[in-house]
Design a protein around this motif. Structure first.
Motif, PDB file in Angstrom:
ATOM      1  N   UNK A 157       0.828  -1.209   0.000  1.00 49.25           N
ATOM      2  CA  UNK A 157       0.000   0.000   0.000  1.00 49.25           C
ATOM      3  C   UNK A 157       0.863   1.260   0.000  1.00 49.25           C
ATOM      4  N   UNK A 158       1.952   1.230   0.748  1.00 52.39           N
ATOM      5  CA  UNK A 158       2.860   2.384   0.807  1.00 52.39           C
ATOM      6  C   UNK A 158       3.466   2.705  -0.559  1.00 52.39           C
ATOM      7  N   UNK A 159       3.619   1.685  -1.391  1.00 49.95           N
ATOM      8  CA  UNK A 159       4.155   1.896  -2.743  1.00 49.95           C
ATOM      9  C   UNK A 159       3.057   2.321  -3.720  1.00 49.95           C
ATOM     10  N   UNK A 160       1.844   2.530  -3.173  1.00 46.52           N
ATOM     11  CA  UNK A 160       0.699   2.945  -3.971  1.00 46.52           C
ATOM     12  C   UNK A 160       0.336   1.902  -5.029  1.00 46.52           C
ATOM     13  N   UNK A 161       0.501   0.641  -4.665  1.00 46.33           N
ATOM     14  CA  UNK A 161       0.162  -0.463  -5.550  1.00 46.33           C
ATOM     15  C   UNK A 161      -1.119  -1.124  -5.064  1.00 46.33           C
ATOM     16  N   UNK A 162      -1.797  -1.776  -5.965  1.00 48.12           N
ATOM     17  CA  UNK A 162      -3.016  -2.502  -5.625  1.00 48.12           C
ATOM     18  C   UNK A 162      -2.665  -3.834  -4.983  1.00 48.12           C
ATOM     19  N   UNK A 163      -3.608  -4.328  -4.183  1.00 48.32           N
ATOM     20  CA  UNK A 163      -3.387  -5.604  -3.514  1.00 48.32           C
ATOM     21  C   UNK A 163      -4.714  -6.335  -3.360  1.00 48.32           C
ATOM     22  N   UNK A 164      -4.671  -7.626  -3.516  1.00 49.01           N
ATOM     23  CA  UNK A 164      -5.811  -8.488  -3.224  1.00 49.01           C
ATOM     24  C   UNK A 164      -5.372  -9.406  -2.098  1.00 49.01           C
ATOM     25  N   UNK A 165      -6.149  -9.437  -1.033  1.00 50.73           N
ATOM     26  CA  UNK A 165      -5.818 -10.266   0.119  1.00 50.73           C
ATOM     27  C   UNK A 165      -6.850 -11.377   0.232  1.00 50.73           C
ATOM     28  N   UNK A 166      -6.386 -12.588   0.242  1.00 50.46           N
ATOM     29  CA  UNK A 166      -7.258 -13.745   0.401  1.00 50.46           C
ATOM     30  C   UNK A 166      -6.761 -14.531   1.611  1.00 50.46           C
ATOM     31  N   UNK A 167      -7.599 -14.595   2.619  1.00 51.50           N
ATOM     32  CA  UNK A 167      -7.237 -15.288   3.851  1.00 51.50           C
ATOM     33  C   UNK A 167      -8.518 -15.754   4.531  1.00 51.50           C
ATOM     34  N   UNK A 168      -8.411 -16.737   5.409  1.00 52.74           N
ATOM     35  CA  UNK A 168      -9.612 -17.233   6.105  1.00 52.74           C
ATOM     36  C   UNK A 168     -10.260 -16.149   6.973  1.00 52.74           C
ATOM     37  N   UNK A 169     -11.525 -16.343   7.254  1.00 57.19           N
ATOM     38  CA  UNK A 169     -12.253 -15.447   8.152  1.00 57.19           C
ATOM     39  C   UNK A 169     -11.508 -15.362   9.480  1.00 57.19           C
ATOM     40  N   UNK A 170     -11.342 -14.144   9.972  1.00 54.77           N
ATOM     41  CA  UNK A 170     -10.678 -13.940  11.248  1.00 54.77           C
ATOM     42  C   UNK A 170      -9.168 -13.830  11.178  1.00 54.77           C
ATOM     43  N   UNK A 171      -8.606 -13.894   9.970  1.00 56.98           N
ATOM     44  CA  UNK A 171      -7.147 -13.859   9.826  1.00 56.98           C
ATOM     45  C   UNK A 171      -6.573 -12.449   9.901  1.00 56.98           C
ATOM     46  N   UNK A 172      -7.399 -11.426   9.644  1.00 52.83           N
ATOM     47  CA  UNK A 172      -6.896 -10.060   9.730  1.00 52.83           C
ATOM     48  C   UNK A 172      -6.957  -9.251   8.452  1.00 52.83           C
ATOM     49  N   UNK A 173      -7.814  -9.627   7.524  1.00 48.44           N
ATOM     50  CA  UNK A 173      -7.953  -8.865   6.273  1.00 48.44           C
ATOM     51  C   UNK A 173      -8.500  -7.468   6.533  1.00 48.44           C
ATOM     52  N   UNK A 174      -9.397  -7.359   7.493  1.00 48.83           N
ATOM     53  CA  UNK A 174     -10.029  -6.068   7.766  1.00 48.83           C
ATOM     54  C   UNK A 174      -9.012  -5.010   8.159  1.00 48.83           C
ATOM     55  N   UNK A 175      -7.992  -5.384   8.902  1.00 50.70           N
ATOM     56  CA  UNK A 175      -6.956  -4.429   9.297  1.00 50.70           C
ATOM     57  C   UNK A 175      -6.284  -3.819   8.067  1.00 50.70           C
ATOM     58  N   UNK A 176      -6.049  -4.635   7.067  1.00 47.02           N
ATOM     59  CA  UNK A 176      -5.430  -4.141   5.833  1.00 47.02           C
ATOM     60  C   UNK A 176      -6.380  -3.186   5.121  1.00 47.02           C
ATOM     61  N   UNK A 177      -7.649  -3.552   5.053  1.00 49.37           N
ATOM     62  CA  UNK A 177      -8.639  -2.687   4.413  1.00 49.37           C
ATOM     63  C   UNK A 177      -8.750  -1.351   5.148  1.00 49.37           C
ATOM     64  N   UNK A 178      -8.772  -1.401   6.474  1.00 51.94           N
ATOM     65  CA  UNK A 178      -8.870  -0.164   7.248  1.00 51.94           C
ATOM     66  C   UNK A 178      -7.616   0.688   7.098  1.00 51.94           C
ATOM     67  N   UNK A 179      -6.470   0.064   6.967  1.00 49.55           N
ATOM     68  CA  UNK A 179      -5.235   0.809   6.719  1.00 49.55           C
ATOM     69  C   UNK A 179      -5.291   1.500   5.358  1.00 49.55           C
ATOM     70  N   UNK A 180      -5.853   0.821   4.371  1.00 47.19           N
ATOM     71  CA  UNK A 180      -5.991   1.422   3.042  1.00 47.19           C
ATOM     72  C   UNK A 180      -6.950   2.609   3.083  1.00 47.19           C
ATOM     73  N   UNK A 181      -8.041   2.477   3.836  1.00 46.44           N
ATOM     74  CA  UNK A 181      -8.984   3.593   4.000  1.00 46.44           C
ATOM     75  C   UNK A 181      -8.268   4.761   4.671  1.00 46.44           C
ATOM     76  N   UNK A 182      -7.536   4.463   5.741  1.00 43.86           N
ATOM     77  CA  UNK A 182      -6.801   5.508   6.467  1.00 43.86           C
ATOM     78  C   UNK A 182      -5.842   6.251   5.532  1.00 43.86           C
ATOM     79  N   UNK A 183      -5.095   5.500   4.768  1.00 44.42           N
ATOM     80  CA  UNK A 183      -4.123   6.091   3.852  1.00 44.42           C
ATOM     81  C   UNK A 183      -4.816   6.996   2.838  1.00 44.42           C
ATOM     82  N   UNK A 184      -5.936   6.532   2.318  1.00 44.75           N
ATOM     83  CA  UNK A 184      -6.677   7.322   1.343  1.00 44.75           C
ATOM     84  C   UNK A 184      -7.229   8.609   1.957  1.00 44.75           C
ATOM     85  N   UNK A 185      -7.866   8.474   3.113  1.00 46.71           N
ATOM     86  CA  UNK A 185      -8.469   9.633   3.772  1.00 46.71           C
ATOM     87  C   UNK A 185      -7.409  10.656   4.158  1.00 46.71           C
TER      88      UNK A 185
END
Length: 115
Positions: A25-53
């Protein structure tokens, strides 16, 4: 926009896959995260929102069910303020069942014309 401040405010250390995602995300590149439920994907999504905002951009956060969309809207409203989420972040609340999995969310909605 650096994610260092965001990560420093966490009450825990991110996992290795989350740190690697932050680097992408810091390199301003796109990312797709695939992981089981509860693994921590939401943290990455929230970090991306934070960076954008923080960078003056906008973010779209979609979920597969309306209840989760409403919960995420409430969560982000607590962090950024409801008015900012509704107006600045422009969180797109949608239910995929309305549009169908093959539907185009831009159809009939001028907000998406510049995508």
């Amino acid at each position: 926009m650096s994610l260092d401040r965001y990560v420093s405010q966490l009450a825990f250390e991110p996992d290795e896959f989350q740190r690697r995602a932050f680097e992408i995300l810091e390199r301003n590149e796109s990312i797709v995260v695939s992981a089981p439920t509860g693994a921590g994907k939401t943290l990455i999504a929230e970090a991306a929102v934070h960076r954008s905002v923080e960078g003056g951009g906008r973010a779209f956060y979609t979920t597969p069910i309306k209840a989760l969309s409403n919960q995420k809207f409430a969560d982000l409203s607590l962090v950024y303020g409801q008015e900012r989420v509704a107006e600045t972040v422009r969180l797109a609340k949608m239910n995929l069942a309305v549009h169908g999995l093959g539907g185009d969310i831009r159809q009939g909605n001028t907000y998406y014309e510049d995508l």
